[in-house]
Motif scaffolding. Sequence first.
Motif, short mmCIF file in Angstrom:
data_model
loop_
_atom_site.label_atom_id
_atom_site.label_comp_id
_atom_site.label_asym_id
_atom_site.label_seq_id
_atom_site.Cartn_x
_atom_site.Cartn_y
_atom_site.Cartn_z
N TRP A 92 111.53 -24.62 -26.98
CA TRP A 92 110.03 -24.40 -27.55
C TRP A 92 109.07 -25.11 -26.54
CZ3 TRP A 92 108.49 -23.02 -32.72
CH2 TRP A 92 109.64 -22.31 -33.53
N THR A 114 109.47 -15.54 -21.79
CA THR A 114 109.60 -16.08 -23.02
C THR A 114 110.10 -14.85 -24.05
OG1 THR A 114 107.19 -15.29 -23.74
CG2 THR A 114 107.60 -17.58 -23.00
N TYR A 116 109.74 -15.18 -27.62
CA TYR A 116 108.92 -15.14 -28.72
C TYR A 116 107.58 -15.69 -28.47
CZ TYR A 116 107.88 -15.21 -33.58
OH TYR A 116 107.10 -15.19 -34.98
N ASP A 117 106.59 -15.04 -28.61
CA ASP A 117 105.44 -15.74 -28.24
C ASP A 117 104.34 -15.91 -29.33
OD1 ASP A 117 106.08 -15.22 -25.50
OD2 ASP A 117 105.10 -13.04 -25.69
N ASP A 118 104.70 -16.20 -30.66
CA ASP A 118 103.92 -16.60 -31.72
C ASP A 118 104.29 -17.59 -32.69
OD1 ASP A 118 101.41 -16.57 -32.92
OD2 ASP A 118 101.94 -14.77 -34.05
N GLU A 227 103.37 -21.86 -30.31
CA GLU A 227 104.41 -22.49 -29.13
C GLU A 227 104.98 -20.86 -28.91
OE1 GLU A 227 106.28 -25.98 -28.84
OE2 GLU A 227 104.26 -25.63 -28.28
N LYS A 228 105.57 -21.14 -27.71
CA LYS A 228 106.54 -19.88 -27.01
C LYS A 228 107.86 -20.34 -26.91
CE LYS A 228 102.46 -17.95 -24.52
NZ LYS A 228 102.05 -16.87 -25.42
N HIS A 230 111.30 -20.00 -24.92
CA HIS A 230 112.19 -19.93 -23.76
C HIS A 230 113.45 -19.86 -23.73
CE1 HIS A 230 108.21 -20.43 -21.43
NE2 HIS A 230 107.86 -21.15 -22.59
N LYS A 252 112.68 -9.59 -25.57
CA LYS A 252 111.40 -9.96 -26.21
C LYS A 252 111.57 -9.35 -27.68
CE LYS A 252 108.11 -10.99 -23.27
NZ LYS A 252 107.00 -12.04 -23.62
#
Length: 291
Positions: A92, A114, A116-118, A227-228, A230, A252
Amino acid sequence: MIQRKKGLSVLLAILMVGLLTACSGEAGTESDGKDKAIAIGQINWAENIAVTNMWKVILEDKGYDVEFNYLNMGSTMTALDSGDLDASLEVWLPVQDANYLEKYQDTVNFSEETWYDDAKVGLVVPTYLEDINSVKDLNEHKELFNSEIVGFDPGAGTMEVTEQLIKDYDLDVELVPSSESAMLAEIKKAVKDEEPIVAPLWSPHWVFSKYDLKFLEDPKNTFGGVEKIHHATRQGFDEDYPEVSKWFKNWKMNDQQIGELIDYVESSEDPADGATKWVEENQDLIDEWVK
């Protein structure tokens, strides 16, 4: 003479079989001789269990042998640094795991991509605690919580950020480490009895669909904003597994997809069974990653 020729023919046949086997590669090895076994770190967090099992299903369907190493976050990064682990699927940034990025950025490959982006992290309380809406309210009501924040795995980035938050707000409370499962059990019990509780949590997480919880405002922004998530790999992984490395970078997921995957995995006796069901139902999405 005939007997000698027969013996030589048998020996030649054995050598040819051995040569062909070596050239074709045994099961579990790449055609260039690289081992196809991939060691992935698994941390006992709901979303981590979900995505590691998902990738185990995907990779094993492609002929790889996936091994799980059950570690906490600190041990995961140490193992990546030493090369004893191939991949960690959950880092994160920019805030929660910034300490690991700073420490290992020269010896571990942190993906720029990334999956997850949210994501969101912060302290949560049940919504029935109407007078507690900000971190700043905790000192005033510390007796309600026995001056404790119920935490989870020591060494997790979020736990370290929570310790920093206690300092930033000069909170007269103690962060009590345990495990995610123990923390969630405490939340379940508190909500059932409508008792006060405060804990660090993150989204995506199935717990928000089960209980009415709210994030406390964080005016100093200690937990950061969005937060994203990785992934990270050991040095040399890209060269050893270029195909898998590409797949990880293509990966993704949105809220609905990760939420459904977690639900499938959580509701199955064997997490792999839930992950298999989800992969089967989302093959078009998987195909976008592994093209």
